[in-house]
Design a protein around this motif. Structure first.
Motif, PDB file in Angstrom:
ATOM      1  N   ASP A  57       4.527  13.690 -11.362  1.00 16.94           N
ATOM      2  CA  ASP A  57       5.728  12.997 -11.850  1.00 16.94           C
ATOM      3  C   ASP A  57       5.379  11.602 -12.367  1.00 16.94           C
ATOM      4  OD1 ASP A  57       7.338  15.155 -11.208  1.00 16.94           O
ATOM      5  OD2 ASP A  57       8.104  14.259  -9.354  1.00 16.94           O
ATOM      6  N   LEU A  58       4.539  10.896 -11.621  1.00 16.17           N
ATOM      7  CA  LEU A  58       4.129   9.550 -12.030  1.00 16.17           C
ATOM      8  C   LEU A  58       3.332   9.592 -13.328  1.00 16.17           C
ATOM      9  CD1 LEU A  58       3.166   8.143  -8.536  1.00 16.17           C
ATOM     10  CD2 LEU A  58       5.074   7.377  -9.970  1.00 16.17           C
ATOM     11  N   ARG A  59       2.475  10.577 -13.470  1.00 18.33           N
ATOM     12  CA  ARG A  59       1.701  10.719 -14.722  1.00 18.33           C
ATOM     13  C   ARG A  59       2.631  10.965 -15.900  1.00 18.33           C
ATOM     14  NH1 ARG A  59      -3.058  14.094 -11.900  1.00 18.33           N
ATOM     15  NH2 ARG A  59      -4.371  12.324 -11.357  1.00 18.33           N
ATOM     16  N   ARG A  60       3.670  11.749 -15.690  1.00 21.23           N
ATOM     17  CA  ARG A  60       4.657  11.982 -16.761  1.00 21.23           C
ATOM     18  C   ARG A  60       5.378  10.681 -17.107  1.00 21.23           C
ATOM     19  NH1 ARG A  60       4.895  17.116 -14.455  1.00 21.23           N
ATOM     20  NH2 ARG A  60       6.459  16.581 -12.888  1.00 21.23           N
ATOM     21  N   ASP A  61       5.682   9.875 -16.082  1.00 21.16           N
ATOM     22  CA  ASP A  61       6.324   8.580 -16.329  1.00 21.16           C
ATOM     23  C   ASP A  61       5.428   7.683 -17.175  1.00 21.16           C
ATOM     24  OD1 ASP A  61       8.631   9.205 -14.885  1.00 21.16           O
ATOM     25  OD2 ASP A  61       7.831   8.380 -13.014  1.00 21.16           O
ATOM     26  N   VAL A  62       4.138   7.644 -16.843  1.00 25.20           N
ATOM     27  CA  VAL A  62       3.179   6.833 -17.605  1.00 25.20           C
ATOM     28  C   VAL A  62       3.104   7.335 -19.043  1.00 25.20           C
ATOM     29  CG1 VAL A  62       0.731   6.236 -17.851  1.00 25.20           C
ATOM     30  CG2 VAL A  62       1.829   6.105 -15.599  1.00 25.20           C
ATOM     31  N   ALA A  63       3.007   8.651 -19.208  1.00 27.42           N
ATOM     32  CA  ALA A  63       2.917   9.222 -20.556  1.00 27.42           C
ATOM     33  C   ALA A  63       4.164   8.911 -21.374  1.00 27.42           C
ATOM     34  CB  ALA A  63       2.691  10.727 -20.465  1.00 27.42           C
ATOM     35  N   ALA A  64       5.324   8.981 -20.744  1.00 27.75           N
ATOM     36  CA  ALA A  64       6.577   8.704 -21.459  1.00 27.75           C
ATOM     37  C   ALA A  64       6.622   7.239 -21.917  1.00 27.75           C
ATOM     38  CB  ALA A  64       7.775   9.005 -20.571  1.00 27.75           C
ATOM     39  N   ASP A 113       0.809  -1.215   0.000  1.00 25.09           N
ATOM     40  CA  ASP A 113       0.000   0.000   0.000  1.00 25.09           C
ATOM     41  C   ASP A 113       0.842   1.265   0.000  1.00 25.09           C
ATOM     42  OD1 ASP A 113      -2.340  -1.506  -0.018  1.00 25.09           O
ATOM     43  OD2 ASP A 113      -2.415  -1.606   2.167  1.00 25.09           O
ATOM     44  N   SER A 114       2.132   1.129  -0.244  1.00 23.53           N
ATOM     45  CA  SER A 114       3.023   2.285  -0.298  1.00 23.53           C
ATOM     46  C   SER A 114       3.194   2.743  -1.744  1.00 23.53           C
ATOM     47  CB  SER A 114       4.393   1.931   0.285  1.00 23.53           C
ATOM     48  OG  SER A 114       5.344   2.927  -0.043  1.00 23.53           O
ATOM     49  N   ALA A 115       2.735   3.944  -2.022  1.00 20.42           N
ATOM     50  CA  ALA A 115       2.891   4.497  -3.366  1.00 20.42           C
ATOM     51  C   ALA A 115       4.369   4.611  -3.734  1.00 20.42           C
ATOM     52  CB  ALA A 115       2.210   5.858  -3.460  1.00 20.42           C
ATOM     53  N   LEU A 116       5.190   4.998  -2.778  1.00 22.62           N
ATOM     54  CA  LEU A 116       6.620   5.159  -3.062  1.00 22.62           C
ATOM     55  C   LEU A 116       7.283   3.823  -3.378  1.00 22.62           C
ATOM     56  CD1 LEU A 116       8.991   7.048  -3.338  1.00 22.62           C
ATOM     57  CD2 LEU A 116       9.350   6.853  -0.865  1.00 22.62           C
ATOM     58  N   ALA A 117       6.923   2.783  -2.638  1.00 16.34           N
ATOM     59  CA  ALA A 117       7.496   1.462  -2.901  1.00 16.34           C
ATOM     60  C   ALA A 117       7.088   0.960  -4.280  1.00 16.34           C
ATOM     61  CB  ALA A 117       7.067   0.465  -1.824  1.00 16.34           C
ATOM     62  N   GLN A 118       5.822   1.133  -4.643  1.00 13.13           N
ATOM     63  CA  GLN A 118       5.342   0.683  -5.951  1.00 13.13           C
ATOM     64  C   GLN A 118       5.991   1.491  -7.071  1.00 13.13           C
ATOM     65  OE1 GLN A 118       3.578  -2.197  -5.792  1.00 13.13           O
ATOM     66  NE2 GLN A 118       3.880  -1.860  -3.598  1.00 13.13           N
ATOM     67  N   ALA A 119       6.091   2.803  -6.876  1.00 13.90           N
ATOM     68  CA  ALA A 119       6.705   3.661  -7.892  1.00 13.90           C
ATOM     69  C   ALA A 119       8.185   3.345  -8.061  1.00 13.90           C
ATOM     70  CB  ALA A 119       6.519   5.132  -7.522  1.00 13.90           C
ATOM     71  N   LEU A 153       2.738  -0.401 -12.416  1.00 18.45           N
ATOM     72  CA  LEU A 153       3.126   0.008 -11.069  1.00 18.45           C
ATOM     73  C   LEU A 153       3.007   1.518 -10.880  1.00 18.45           C
ATOM     74  CD1 LEU A 153       6.027  -2.473 -10.578  1.00 18.45           C
ATOM     75  CD2 LEU A 153       4.037  -2.277  -9.078  1.00 18.45           C
ATOM     76  N   PHE A 154       3.329   2.289 -11.903  1.00 19.83           N
ATOM     77  CA  PHE A 154       3.146   3.738 -11.806  1.00 19.83           C
ATOM     78  C   PHE A 154       1.666   4.072 -11.633  1.00 19.83           C
ATOM     79  CE2 PHE A 154       7.190   4.371 -14.519  1.00 19.83           C
ATOM     80  CZ  PHE A 154       7.993   4.401 -13.387  1.00 19.83           C
ATOM     81  N   LEU A 155       0.806   3.399 -12.385  1.00 16.96           N
ATOM     82  CA  LEU A 155      -0.633   3.640 -12.249  1.00 16.96           C
ATOM     83  C   LEU A 155      -1.126   3.246 -10.858  1.00 16.96           C
ATOM     84  CD1 LEU A 155      -1.851   2.479 -15.771  1.00 16.96           C
ATOM     85  CD2 LEU A 155      -1.800   4.834 -14.880  1.00 16.96           C
ATOM     86  N   ARG A 156      -0.621   2.143 -10.328  1.00 15.61           N
ATOM     87  CA  ARG A 156      -0.990   1.720  -8.976  1.00 15.61           C
ATOM     88  C   ARG A 156      -0.508   2.753  -7.954  1.00 15.61           C
ATOM     89  NH1 ARG A 156      -4.150   0.064  -5.258  1.00 15.61           N
ATOM     90  NH2 ARG A 156      -3.229  -1.223  -3.652  1.00 15.61           N
ATOM     91  N   ALA A 157       0.680   3.270  -8.135  1.00 12.46           N
ATOM     92  CA  ALA A 157       1.209   4.286  -7.223  1.00 12.46           C
ATOM     93  C   ALA A 157       0.364   5.556  -7.265  1.00 12.46           C
ATOM     94  CB  ALA A 157       2.669   4.593  -7.566  1.00 12.46           C
ATOM     95  N   ILE A 158      -0.089   5.947  -8.457  1.00  7.35           N
ATOM     96  CA  ILE A 158      -0.972   7.115  -8.575  1.00  7.35           C
ATOM     97  C   ILE A 158      -2.247   6.879  -7.776  1.00  7.35           C
ATOM     98  CG2 ILE A 158      -2.451   8.402 -10.174  1.00  7.35           C
ATOM     99  CD1 ILE A 158      -0.167   7.992 -12.282  1.00  7.35           C
ATOM    100  N   GLU A 159      -2.806   5.691  -7.936  1.00  7.71           N
ATOM    101  CA  GLU A 159      -4.028   5.338  -7.213  1.00  7.71           C
ATOM    102  C   GLU A 159      -3.805   5.388  -5.694  1.00  7.71           C
ATOM    103  OE1 GLU A 159      -6.772   1.361  -6.549  1.00  7.71           O
ATOM    104  OE2 GLU A 159      -5.553   1.510  -8.351  1.00  7.71           O
ATOM    105  N   LEU A 160      -2.738   4.769  -5.236  1.00  4.22           N
ATOM    106  CA  LEU A 160      -2.441   4.743  -3.807  1.00  4.22           C
ATOM    107  C   LEU A 160      -2.200   6.142  -3.250  1.00  4.22           C
ATOM    108  CD1 LEU A 160      -0.056   1.656  -3.711  1.00  4.22           C
ATOM    109  CD2 LEU A 160      -2.327   1.805  -2.652  1.00  4.22           C
ATOM    110  N   GLU A 161      -1.437   6.921  -3.961  1.00  4.31           N
ATOM    111  CA  GLU A 161      -1.136   8.277  -3.494  1.00  4.31           C
ATOM    112  C   GLU A 161      -2.407   9.119  -3.452  1.00  4.31           C
ATOM    113  OE1 GLU A 161       1.255  11.216  -1.874  1.00  4.31           O
ATOM    114  OE2 GLU A 161       1.692   9.098  -2.190  1.00  4.31           O
TER     115      GLU A 161
END
Length: 88
Positions: A76-83, A31-37, A55-63
């Motif tokens: 930042d995570l959304r930019r990672d997903v887009a990239a 349940d840690s967004a940072l761990a998943q990211a 995992l980035f999408l899961r981290a966005i959800e958790l955060e």
């Protein structure tokens, strides 16, 4: 400590050991967004784009569900997903 250890091992080209650290962290703290990211970032660096994106999408959800969501982290995570989507 997991993040520092994982990236130190990665930079020392101890890729498998680094992966074990990130996987263990994410496993212990699902349940840690940072761990998943962080696991996502590791997987992205290893070329596993689909897993990283998930995992980035899961981290966005958790955060987003946290009591004090960090909007800059989510951005930042959304930019990672887009990239990743641009690379696919």
């Amino acid at each position: 400590i997991f993040s520092s250890l994982g990236w130190s091992l990665f930079e020392a080209e101890e890729i498998e050991a680094s992966g074990r650290v990130f996987h263990e962290w994410a496993s212990r703290h699902p349940d840690s967004a940072l761990a998943q990211a962080s696991l996502g970032a590791y997987l992205r660096e290893c070329g596993h784009m689909g897993q990283a994106r998930a995992l980035f999408l899961r981290a966005i959800e958790l955060e987003g569900q946290s009591s004090n969501p960090r909007s800059s982290f989510i951005d930042d995570l959304r930019r990672d997903v887009a990239a990743i989507q641009e690379d696919e």
